[in-house]
Motif scaffolding. Structure first.
Motif, PDB file in Angstrom:
ATOM      1  N   LEU A 107       0.823  -1.216   0.000  1.00  0.00           N
ATOM      2  CA  LEU A 107       0.000   0.000   0.000  1.00  0.00           C
ATOM      3  C   LEU A 107       0.860   1.269   0.000  1.00  0.00           C
ATOM      4  CD1 LEU A 107      -2.778  -1.143   2.490  1.00  0.00           C
ATOM      5  CD2 LEU A 107      -2.886  -1.038  -0.005  1.00  0.00           C
ATOM      6  N   ASP A 108       1.742   1.405   0.994  1.00  0.00           N
ATOM      7  CA  ASP A 108       2.682   2.521   1.087  1.00  0.00           C
ATOM      8  C   ASP A 108       2.008   3.885   0.886  1.00  0.00           C
ATOM      9  OD1 ASP A 108       5.107   3.743   1.475  1.00  0.00           O
ATOM     10  OD2 ASP A 108       5.728   3.570  -0.620  1.00  0.00           O
ATOM     11  N   PRO A 109       1.070   4.290   1.751  1.00  0.00           N
ATOM     12  CA  PRO A 109       0.398   5.591   1.600  1.00  0.00           C
ATOM     13  C   PRO A 109       1.338   6.759   1.916  1.00  0.00           C
ATOM     14  CG  PRO A 109      -0.222   4.579   3.667  1.00  0.00           C
ATOM     15  CD  PRO A 109       0.623   3.568   2.947  1.00  0.00           C
ATOM     16  N   ARG A 110       1.006   7.919   1.354  1.00  0.00           N
ATOM     17  CA  ARG A 110       1.815   9.124   1.568  1.00  0.00           C
ATOM     18  C   ARG A 110       0.916  10.267   2.039  1.00  0.00           C
ATOM     19  NH1 ARG A 110       6.845   8.030  -1.069  1.00  0.00           N
ATOM     20  NH2 ARG A 110       6.825   5.763  -1.308  1.00  0.00           N
ATOM     21  N   VAL A 111       1.464  11.131   2.884  1.00  0.00           N
ATOM     22  CA  VAL A 111       0.767  12.320   3.379  1.00  0.00           C
ATOM     23  C   VAL A 111       1.659  13.529   3.118  1.00  0.00           C
ATOM     24  CG1 VAL A 111      -0.154  13.501   5.414  1.00  0.00           C
ATOM     25  CG2 VAL A 111      -0.500  11.036   5.144  1.00  0.00           C
ATOM     26  N   ASP A 112       1.115  14.565   2.461  1.00  0.00           N
ATOM     27  CA  ASP A 112       1.905  15.720   2.031  1.00  0.00           C
ATOM     28  C   ASP A 112       1.829  16.899   3.008  1.00  0.00           C
ATOM     29  OD1 ASP A 112       2.759  14.437  -0.272  1.00  0.00           O
ATOM     30  OD2 ASP A 112       1.039  15.103  -1.442  1.00  0.00           O
ATOM     31  N   TRP A 113       1.701  16.603   4.283  1.00  0.00           N
ATOM     32  CA  TRP A 113       1.599  17.695   5.254  1.00  0.00           C
ATOM     33  C   TRP A 113       2.899  18.484   5.363  1.00  0.00           C
ATOM     34  CZ3 TRP A 113      -1.364  15.153   9.959  1.00  0.00           C
ATOM     35  CH2 TRP A 113      -2.693  14.926   9.589  1.00  0.00           C
ATOM     36  N   ALA A 114       4.049  17.836   5.204  1.00  0.00           N
ATOM     37  CA  ALA A 114       5.315  18.560   5.284  1.00  0.00           C
ATOM     38  C   ALA A 114       5.420  19.594   4.178  1.00  0.00           C
ATOM     39  CB  ALA A 114       6.491  17.577   5.213  1.00  0.00           C
ATOM     40  N   ALA A 115       4.985  19.238   2.979  1.00  0.00           N
ATOM     41  CA  ALA A 115       4.981  20.210   1.874  1.00  0.00           C
ATOM     42  C   ALA A 115       3.978  21.322   2.136  1.00  0.00           C
ATOM     43  CB  ALA A 115       4.663  19.502   0.559  1.00  0.00           C
TER      44      ALA A 115
ATOM     45  N   ASN B  91       7.176  13.672  12.903  1.00  0.00           N
ATOM     46  CA  ASN B  91       6.438  12.681  13.697  1.00  0.00           C
ATOM     47  C   ASN B  91       4.962  12.662  13.322  1.00  0.00           C
ATOM     48  OD1 ASN B  91       8.676  11.804  15.135  1.00  0.00           O
ATOM     49  ND2 ASN B  91       8.388  13.283  16.782  1.00  0.00           N
ATOM     50  N   TYR B  92       4.370  13.853  13.112  1.00  0.00           N
ATOM     51  CA  TYR B  92       2.964  13.908  12.713  1.00  0.00           C
ATOM     52  C   TYR B  92       2.750  13.249  11.351  1.00  0.00           C
ATOM     53  CZ  TYR B  92       2.085  17.187  16.553  1.00  0.00           C
ATOM     54  OH  TYR B  92       1.966  17.762  17.793  1.00  0.00           O
ATOM     55  N   VAL B  93       3.667  13.478  10.432  1.00  0.00           N
ATOM     56  CA  VAL B  93       3.563  12.852   9.108  1.00  0.00           C
ATOM     57  C   VAL B  93       3.673  11.337   9.231  1.00  0.00           C
ATOM     58  CG1 VAL B  93       4.697  12.610   6.866  1.00  0.00           C
ATOM     59  CG2 VAL B  93       4.376  14.880   7.848  1.00  0.00           C
ATOM     60  N   ASP B  94       4.612  10.862  10.057  1.00  0.00           N
ATOM     61  CA  ASP B  94       4.743   9.411  10.272  1.00  0.00           C
ATOM     62  C   ASP B  94       3.454   8.824  10.845  1.00  0.00           C
ATOM     63  OD1 ASP B  94       7.342   9.524   9.362  1.00  0.00           O
ATOM     64  OD2 ASP B  94       8.223   9.638  11.369  1.00  0.00           O
ATOM     65  N   ASP B  95       2.892   9.499  11.859  1.00  0.00           N
ATOM     66  CA  ASP B  95       1.652   9.007  12.475  1.00  0.00           C
ATOM     67  C   ASP B  95       0.500   9.015  11.474  1.00  0.00           C
ATOM     68  OD1 ASP B  95       3.023   8.700  14.815  1.00  0.00           O
ATOM     69  OD2 ASP B  95       2.269  10.529  15.756  1.00  0.00           O
ATOM     70  N   ALA B  96       0.409  10.088  10.667  1.00  0.00           N
ATOM     71  CA  ALA B  96      -0.689  10.204   9.704  1.00  0.00           C
ATOM     72  C   ALA B  96      -0.570   9.141   8.613  1.00  0.00           C
ATOM     73  CB  ALA B  96      -0.703  11.602   9.091  1.00  0.00           C
ATOM     74  N   GLN B  97       0.650   8.872   8.139  1.00  0.00           N
ATOM     75  CA  GLN B  97       0.819   7.836   7.119  1.00  0.00           C
ATOM     76  C   GLN B  97       0.474   6.455   7.674  1.00  0.00           C
ATOM     77  OE1 GLN B  97       4.194   9.665   4.098  1.00  0.00           O
ATOM     78  NE2 GLN B  97       4.824   8.161   5.601  1.00  0.00           N
ATOM     79  N   ARG B  98       0.861   6.220   8.917  1.00  0.00           N
ATOM     80  CA  ARG B  98       0.550   4.932   9.539  1.00  0.00           C
ATOM     81  C   ARG B  98      -0.961   4.776   9.720  1.00  0.00           C
ATOM     82  NH1 ARG B  98       4.375   5.031  12.841  1.00  0.00           N
ATOM     83  NH2 ARG B  98       3.355   6.244  14.469  1.00  0.00           N
TER      84      ARG B  98
END
Length: 470
Positions: free
Chosen positions: A64-72, A242-249
């Motif tokens: 699956l490997d989802p991605r979250v673009d919050w850092a950008a 850390n927030y990006v890691d949590d959101a992707q998980r």
């Protein structure tokens, strides 16, 4: 990825004192490079899910490997509100403002400011260097270039409040069969010289080009600089990572939970082995139109068919919303910009209040940009006229650098506010400040100036003609 070692400090023709400076600059660059590369990966969404291995199988996580673009988002939301408009001079020599604007426009300064702002917010700082161009090679007479922290480093003097030496990677080349790039041209900028280091077949070679500025022609733009750290800090902090890691998980967990919710878990009791094998052979038969029939078990008991309670998606949605709220509180990015929409639409006042802290922070960042751009203007003038930085500052007088309002008000509200101000201060209508506040860009203001002068000239001619007729 760029790799650079201390061999560059052994360039042929490099003076011993400059070699020591180059070693210090390389050490500084290497110290921060890996961390800046990590921020780049988060910004581009190239970080894989850090699964803790208790809710989803590793095979599913890899597929699956989802991605979250919050850092950008936390970088671009700030950078998009840093909009350079132009420069005006007060007390300068005749024609200086037009000449300076021509130099900046030739270097595409508006686009350069936007790119440098995004880079400085991502890495904590970015650098602008001003050098004399090689016109024979098609360059501008004065070159204003921007460099990210992954391709530059500098030495800061706390007493002088400026950069005393800087290094920028001008060009790189790729190693054969490797993603790693190695610098081929490096510029080292000191208070007296621009030193070009070129990689040759036998090693590095130094070429000195003296300049007249009496200071290193390089400035930096930093986000949240401090006395202890004048080069600032990144918007992509450890908390953001850390927030990006949590959101992707959590996005991975939501995807798997949704898949299981689409196929509820069922059970069949007291059935024969043949019926159970049929279910195993076609577990989704009931959803694609097949008819399932079960025979009694060996003891004659009737089969019992049932379905387990379907898992709810609401806990996942609530947790994702909680993560978004924590991210918003940490970075200042409004929740609505993260895709979290409230059931009750917010009023205009509530929307502005949610952005107020961010707007104040961006305005502070823009103030730093104005100071850096003033230095760039003086350096560009000094390089163009071959004078010192101090003399350029005297010839240009007071420099005003203009950026748009980071709150980005609507045209209607902005126009209404200016009309009220002009009614209270009538002479404000004759100022270019009013035109900028009304949303006109530099080209439109220049055209309006020309039209205003033409209108004034026609009025004077009409008055003269009227007086002669009498």
């Amino acid at each position: 990825m760029i790799t650079l070692g201390q061999e560059v400090a052994q360039a042929d023709g490099l003076e011993p004192e400059d070699a020591a400076t180059v070693r210090s600059l390389v050490d500084t660059w290497r110290e921060h490079y890996c961390r800046n590369r990590l921020r780049d990966r988060y910004y581009r969404g190239h970080v894989r899910v850090k699964d803790i291995g208790i809710s989803v199988q590793k095979e599913l996580a890899r597929k699956l490997d989802p991605r979250v673009d919050w850092a950008a988002k936390c970088v671009d939301w700030w950078a998009d509100r840093v909009q350079y408009e132009g420069v005006t001079l007060s007390g300068a020599e005749d024609g200086a403002e037009e000449a300076l604007s021509a130099i900046l426009d030739a270097n595409g300064i508006k686009g350069l400011v936007h790119l440098s702002a995004a880079s400085s917010l991502r890495h904590s700082c970015a650098f602008l260097a001003v050098t004399a161009g090689d016109t024979d090679a098609g360059e501008q007479p004065v070159v204003v270039a921007g460099y990210p922290a992954t391709a530059a480093s500098a030495v800061w003097s706390q007493s002088l409040r400026r950069i005393t030496a800087g290094m920028v990677v001008v060009a790189t080349e790729r190693r054969p069969h490797s993603p790693v790039r190695v610098p081929s041209v490096i510029d080292v900028l000191t208070d007296t010289d621009a030193i070009t280091l070129t990689r040759g077949a036998t090693g590095w070679v130094a070429e000195y080009r003296p300049h007249s500025m009496d200071r290193a022609p390089m400035v930096h733009v930093a986000y949240h600089p401090t006395l202890e750290n004048p080069f600032g800090r990144s918007r992509i902090t450890r908390s953001v990572m850390n927030y990006v890691d949590d959101a992707q998980r959590e996005l991975l967990n939501m995807t798997v939970a949704a898949a299981f919710a689409a196929a509820p878990q069922k059970y069949l009791m007291n059935s024969s082995k043949e019926a159970m094998q049929a279910i195993r052979d076609s577990p989704f038969g009931a959803y694609i139109g097949s008819i399932f029939a079960a025979t009694p078990g060996r003891d004659g008991q009737a089969p019992q068919f049932g379905q387990l309670a379907q898992g709810s998606m609401q806990p996942h949605v609530d947790y994702m919303r909680s993560l978004a709220a924590q991210f918003s509180g940490s970075t200042g990015v409004p929740l609505s910009s993260l895709g979290v929409v409230s059931d009750n639409p917010s009023s205009a006042e509530a929307i502005y209040a949610s952005k107020e802290d961010a707007v104040v922070d961006i305005q502070h960042y823009i103030d730093g940009w104005k100071r850096s751009m003033q230095d760039v203007c003086r350096m560009a003038w000094a390089a163009s006229e071959d004078v010192t930085y101090a003399q350029a500052a005297q010839e240009l007088g007071t420099i005003s650098v203009h950026f748009r309002n980071p709150s980005m008000p609507s045209v209607v509200s902005q126009s209404d506010a200016m009309v009220k101000q002009i009614s209270a201060i009538p002479w404000l209508a004759d100022s270019d400040v009013a035109l900028r506040e009304l949303g006109y860009d530099d080209e439109q203001i220049a055209q309006l100036r020309s039209d205003r002068r033409r209108s004034q000239a026609n009025t004077v001619l009409g008055e003269v003609a009227s007086g002669a007729a009498r």
